[in-house]
Write a protein that holds these residues in place. Structure first.
Motif, mmCIF file in Angstrom:
data_model
loop_
_atom_site.group_PDB
_atom_site.id
_atom_site.type_symbol
_atom_site.label_atom_id
_atom_site.label_comp_id
_atom_site.label_asym_id
_atom_site.label_seq_id
_atom_site.Cartn_x
_atom_site.Cartn_y
_atom_site.Cartn_z
ATOM 1 N N GLY A 74 0.818 -1.199 0.000
ATOM 2 C CA GLY A 74 0.000 0.000 0.000
ATOM 3 C C GLY A 74 0.855 1.253 0.000
ATOM 4 N N PHE A 75 0.494 2.207 0.834
ATOM 5 C CA PHE A 75 1.091 3.545 0.827
ATOM 6 C C PHE A 75 1.858 3.782 2.120
ATOM 7 N N TRP A 76 3.171 3.650 2.054
ATOM 8 C CA TRP A 76 4.035 3.878 3.211
ATOM 9 C C TRP A 76 4.991 5.029 2.908
ATOM 10 N N VAL A 77 5.366 5.741 3.950
ATOM 11 C CA VAL A 77 6.245 6.898 3.817
ATOM 12 C C VAL A 77 7.622 6.575 4.393
ATOM 13 N N ALA A 78 8.656 6.912 3.639
ATOM 14 C CA ALA A 78 10.023 6.895 4.167
ATOM 15 C C ALA A 78 10.203 8.209 4.917
ATOM 16 N N SER A 79 9.987 8.164 6.206
ATOM 17 C CA SER A 79 9.854 9.397 6.988
ATOM 18 C C SER A 79 11.171 10.131 7.188
ATOM 19 N N ALA A 80 11.096 11.451 7.115
ATOM 20 C CA ALA A 80 12.196 12.291 7.573
ATOM 21 C C ALA A 80 12.252 12.223 9.102
ATOM 22 N N THR A 81 13.416 12.540 9.664
ATOM 23 C CA THR A 81 13.621 12.441 11.107
ATOM 24 C C THR A 81 13.836 13.822 11.708
ATOM 25 N N PHE B 107 -0.961 9.731 8.513
ATOM 26 C CA PHE B 107 -2.044 8.737 8.541
ATOM 27 C C PHE B 107 -3.368 9.394 8.165
ATOM 28 N N GLY B 108 -3.541 10.619 8.580
ATOM 29 C CA GLY B 108 -4.756 11.351 8.245
ATOM 30 C C GLY B 108 -4.854 11.702 6.769
ATOM 31 N N LYS B 109 -3.755 11.583 6.047
ATOM 32 C CA LYS B 109 -3.723 11.847 4.610
ATOM 33 C C LYS B 109 -3.824 10.564 3.787
ATOM 34 N N GLY B 110 -4.125 9.450 4.437
ATOM 35 C CA GLY B 110 -4.289 8.187 3.717
ATOM 36 C C GLY B 110 -3.083 7.284 3.716
ATOM 37 N N VAL B 111 -2.065 7.627 4.504
ATOM 38 C CA VAL B 111 -0.853 6.816 4.577
ATOM 39 C C VAL B 111 -1.111 5.588 5.449
ATOM 40 N N ASP B 112 -0.591 4.443 5.016
ATOM 41 C CA ASP B 112 -0.783 3.195 5.751
ATOM 42 C C ASP B 112 0.262 2.990 6.848
ATOM 43 N N GLY C 168 1.799 -5.427 -10.762
ATOM 44 C CA GLY C 168 1.874 -6.403 -9.676
ATOM 45 C C GLY C 168 2.668 -5.971 -8.476
ATOM 46 N N GLY C 169 3.133 -4.720 -8.452
ATOM 47 C CA GLY C 169 3.854 -4.230 -7.295
ATOM 48 C C GLY C 169 2.958 -4.092 -6.078
ATOM 49 N N ALA C 170 3.590 -4.066 -4.908
ATOM 50 C CA ALA C 170 2.835 -4.040 -3.653
ATOM 51 C C ALA C 170 2.472 -2.641 -3.203
ATOM 52 N N GLY C 171 3.087 -1.616 -3.807
ATOM 53 C CA GLY C 171 2.813 -0.250 -3.382
ATOM 54 C C GLY C 171 4.086 0.562 -3.359
ATOM 55 N N THR C 172 4.184 1.478 -2.412
ATOM 56 C CA THR C 172 5.338 2.366 -2.346
ATOM 57 C C THR C 172 5.784 2.606 -0.915
ATOM 58 N N ILE C 173 7.085 2.819 -0.762
ATOM 59 C CA ILE C 173 7.677 3.424 0.437
ATOM 60 C C ILE C 173 8.495 4.578 -0.108
ATOM 61 N N CYS C 174 8.040 5.802 0.080
ATOM 62 C CA CYS C 174 8.698 6.901 -0.626
ATOM 63 C C CYS C 174 8.849 8.143 0.239
ATOM 64 N N GLY C 175 9.824 8.964 -0.134
ATOM 65 C CA GLY C 175 10.127 10.162 0.627
ATOM 66 C C GLY C 175 9.252 11.354 0.310
ATOM 67 N N MET C 176 8.787 11.471 -0.953
ATOM 68 C CA MET C 176 7.987 12.637 -1.336
ATOM 69 C C MET C 176 6.689 12.735 -0.550
ATOM 70 N N ALA C 177 6.231 11.632 -0.005
ATOM 71 C CA ALA C 177 4.985 11.662 0.771
ATOM 72 C C ALA C 177 5.115 12.490 2.036
ATOM 73 N N ASN C 178 6.342 12.763 2.497
ATOM 74 C CA ASN C 178 6.508 13.662 3.634
ATOM 75 C C ASN C 178 5.942 15.040 3.338
ATOM 76 N N ILE C 179 6.090 15.491 2.091
ATOM 77 C CA ILE C 179 5.735 16.862 1.733
ATOM 78 C C ILE C 179 4.583 16.958 0.741
ATOM 79 N N ALA C 180 4.241 15.843 0.092
ATOM 80 C CA ALA C 180 3.156 15.848 -0.894
ATOM 81 C C ALA C 180 2.352 14.559 -0.819
ATOM 82 N N PRO C 181 1.796 14.237 0.363
ATOM 83 C CA PRO C 181 1.089 12.965 0.506
ATOM 84 C C PRO C 181 -0.113 12.839 -0.416
ATOM 85 N N GLU C 182 -0.805 13.945 -0.688
ATOM 86 C CA GLU C 182 -1.985 13.879 -1.556
ATOM 87 C C GLU C 182 -1.590 13.483 -2.974
#
Length: 296
Positions: free
Chosen positions: A7-14, A35-40, A206-220
């Motif tokens: 699904g939708f996972w974020v590689a979080s900044a620290t 999580f409120g933006k739809g992140v799993d 057939g991919g399972a989703g994403t773990i990505c860094g851009m979701a920190n700043i542009a989750p939508e």
């Protein structure tokens, strides 16, 4: 419980405190906001999270604080890659004891001449050393950063040897042909992508989703990609805003500081250097993201 990251996972900044330690309260708040933006789920201490700058004790203490702050263990993954195999084993055992299951494991890095057999031996030594069937490991392929690629044959062999304990693979190579090669060699692995412009077509293939860094700043915008919306061009432009800078991590943090009004997000650990302001980058992103979301 989820057997692999999907699904939708974020590689979080620290986020960091003034003394350079992890600001766990801010990190927990950031995760809940996402999580409120739809992140799993969130993966901590990966590449975007400056993972190699934090030792095992710091990572474990951060997980403990996140759990106390009410972030569920099943929604947390952690970067578990170290040059020393014993450190990876110790960290993995500790976080499994805290209720986590998802650990991303880098191949051995620094020695660029390592053989395919040596790479498999290193992963096997970690898994055998942990010796816990609760583990759901994801192999982490980011050769342009780590300097060491994960061969497709090694990924397939490890899945065959360890079954669901080797649950997935994160392909952050940015090469869609490489993603396809992993899918062909190890179709039972849940393969996520880190390159945001590839998300939609990777899921379709057939991919399972994403773990990505851009979701920190542009989750939508990332969510639109996950949902199959036609926003790839906007995503590529947004990625270019961040990549065409000296430091992706410092730029992401500067944008977070501009978005939240919290200058604490600017802090990074050496050898990175903090940016003084991210407002110009934020404006560029706003110009790209709002029209894409409106049309999707």
């Amino acid at each position: 419980m989820t057997e692999a990251i999907c699904g939708f996972w974020v590689a979080s900044a620290t986020p960091l405190a003034t003394d350079g330690s992890v600001d766990a309260a801010k990190l927990a708040s950031h995760a809940k906001h996402l999580f409120g933006k739809g992140v799993d789920g969130v993966v901590l201490f990966g590449t975007t999270g400056e993972g190699t700058s934090f030792n095992a004790a710091e990572r474990i203490a951060t997980i403990e604080a996140m759990l106390k702050a009410g972030v569920a263990a099943e929604r947390i993954g952690i970067g578990g890659g170290f040059p020393a195999i014993t450190d990876s084993i110790a960290l993995t055992r500790a976080v499994l004891g805290l209720g986590l299951r998802h650990v991303l494991l880098l191949p051995p890095y620094f020695d660029r001449s390592v053989t395919h057999e040596g790479i498999e031996d290193a992963f096997a030594a970690i898994i055998d050393g942990v010796a816990d069937d609760r583990l759901r490991a994801s192999l982490y392929h980011i050769p342009q950063v780590s300097g060491v690629a994960i061969p497709t044959t090694v990924a397939a062999s490890l899945r065959k040897r360890y079954g669901q304990v080797v649950a997935g693979l994160k392909d952050s190579s940015g090469d869609f042909k490489q993603f396809q090669a992993f899918r062909a060699a190890a179709p039972e692995l849940a393969i996520t992508v880190g390159n945001e412009p590839d998300i939609t077509r990777a899921i379709a293939a057939g991919g399972a989703g994403t773990i990505c860094g851009m979701a920190n700043i542009a989750p939508e915008l990332v969510k639109a990609m996950v949902d199959g919306k036609n926003v790839e061009a906007r995503m590529q432009a947004a990625v270019d805003v961040v990549l065409k800078t000296p430091s992706l991590v410092a730029t992401l943090k500067a944008i977070l500081a501009a978005q939240t009004g919290d200058a604490g997000w600017l802090r990074v650990r050496p050898p990175l250097r903090a940016l003084s302001d991210g407002s110009a980058f934020k404006r560029k992103l706003d110009e790209l993201i709002a029209p894409a979301i409106a049309r999707s």
